[in-house]
Design a protein around this motif. Structure first.
Motif, PDB file in Angstrom:
ATOM      1  N   SER A   1       0.831  -1.210   0.000  1.00 40.48           N
ATOM      2  CA  SER A   1       0.000   0.000   0.000  1.00 40.48           C
ATOM      3  C   SER A   1       0.866   1.260   0.000  1.00 40.48           C
ATOM      4  O   SER A   1       0.435   2.314  -0.464  1.00 40.48           O
ATOM      5  N   LYS A   2       2.075   1.150   0.540  1.00 44.94           N
ATOM      6  CA  LYS A   2       2.970   2.308   0.566  1.00 44.94           C
ATOM      7  C   LYS A   2       4.083   2.169  -0.465  1.00 44.94           C
ATOM      8  O   LYS A   2       4.847   3.115  -0.683  1.00 44.94           O
ATOM      9  N   GLY A   3       4.212   0.982  -1.024  1.00 48.36           N
ATOM     10  CA  GLY A   3       5.312   0.724  -1.944  1.00 48.36           C
ATOM     11  C   GLY A   3       6.651   0.817  -1.248  1.00 48.36           C
ATOM     12  O   GLY A   3       7.664   1.169  -1.841  1.00 48.36           O
ATOM     13  N   ASP A   4       6.651   0.477   0.053  1.00 48.41           N
ATOM     14  CA  ASP A   4       7.886   0.652   0.823  1.00 48.41           C
ATOM     15  C   ASP A   4       8.022  -0.458   1.873  1.00 48.41           C
ATOM     16  O   ASP A   4       7.067  -1.173   2.147  1.00 48.41           O
ATOM     17  N   PHE A   5       9.197  -0.538   2.456  1.00 48.28           N
ATOM     18  CA  PHE A   5       9.424  -1.508   3.521  1.00 48.28           C
ATOM     19  C   PHE A   5       8.959  -0.921   4.846  1.00 48.28           C
ATOM     20  O   PHE A   5       8.894   0.296   5.003  1.00 48.28           O
ATOM     21  N   GLY A   6       8.633  -1.803   5.777  1.00 45.05           N
ATOM     22  CA  GLY A   6       8.187  -1.351   7.088  1.00 45.05           C
ATOM     23  C   GLY A   6       8.486  -2.418   8.123  1.00 45.05           C
ATOM     24  O   GLY A   6       9.283  -3.322   7.882  1.00 45.05           O
ATOM     25  N   LYS A   7       7.823  -2.280   9.260  1.00 38.15           N
ATOM     26  CA  LYS A   7       7.981  -3.265  10.324  1.00 38.15           C
ATOM     27  C   LYS A   7       6.619  -3.578  10.910  1.00 38.15           C
ATOM     28  O   LYS A   7       5.785  -2.690  11.052  1.00 38.15           O
TER      29      LYS A   7
END
Lengths: 143, 57
Positions: free
Chosen positions: B26-32
């Motif tokens: 949904s963000k096109g990014d890595f997360g935790k």
């Protein structure tokens, strides 16, 4: 995974964070999600468990293959594990059944003296209240 | 490895707090993902394990 994507918004609206987990890294998740057309609608976070630490914690890590079995787990907001279902590699999961179990857990978290019988599907369906009167009379209670 | 993250939680048990890296489409990014944070936010957590990316879904 695609079936889960279709219902993700509903789970989210009802107060659940759905996270998929495999022993791949987050980098591989990115590549797969962007590559595979079936996954183009995926919005849920895809968890990376390359060491198998989380998979082992839930008892789904296969030491022979280094992969996680198809396990589904529902954890309440206070951190209690309330549901555990594990399928072998070759059987997919029914997301409607996951939704049913999640709804039942939500209901039971607000009605702790009741139980949801096998045919319970949604709020409004018959529940059971264990009591002396119910002993031997479950059939009548379900009518 | 500590005892509590060993070998298969059972229903009714408390899940020890854990964190893991994620990819968030949904963000096109890595997360935790953090169980502790989910709990703090009053959220339920559904974990959906599967064998491997790039296999049948």
């Amino acid at each position: 995974m695609a079936a889960l994507a279709e219902q993700y918004d509903r789970f989210k609206k009802m107060g659940a964070e759905v996270v998929t987990v495999s022993t791949d890294t987050q980098f591989v998740h990115l590549a797969w999600q962007r590559d595979e057309k079936l996954l183009e609608k995926v919005k849920y976070p895809m968890g990376a468990d390359p060491t198998g630490r989380i998979s082992r914690m839930f008892g789904v890590y296969d030491e022979q293959t280094g992969l996680a079995l198809r396990g589904t787990f529902i954890i309440s907001p206070d951190g209690t594990l309330l549901n555990s279902e594990v399928n072998y590699y070759n059987l997919g999961r029914n997301i409607d059944e996951l939704m049913r179990k999640f709804k039942a857990n939500l209901y039971l978290s607000k009605h702790s003296d009741e139980g949801c019988p096998a045919k319970w599907k949604d709020e409004g369906d018959k529940t059971l209240k264990p009591s002396a009167d119910l002993v031997g009379k479950v059939y009548e209670a379900l009518q | 490895m500590s005892e509590e993250i060993c070998c298969g939680l059972k229903v009714g048990q408390k899940v020890p707090d854990f964190e893991m890296d994620t990819f968030e489409p949904s963000k096109g990014d890595f997360g935790k993902f953090s169980l502790k944070k989910a709990k703090k936010a009053g959220k339920w957590t559904i974990l959906f394990f599967y064998p491997a990316d790039f296999t049948f879904v």
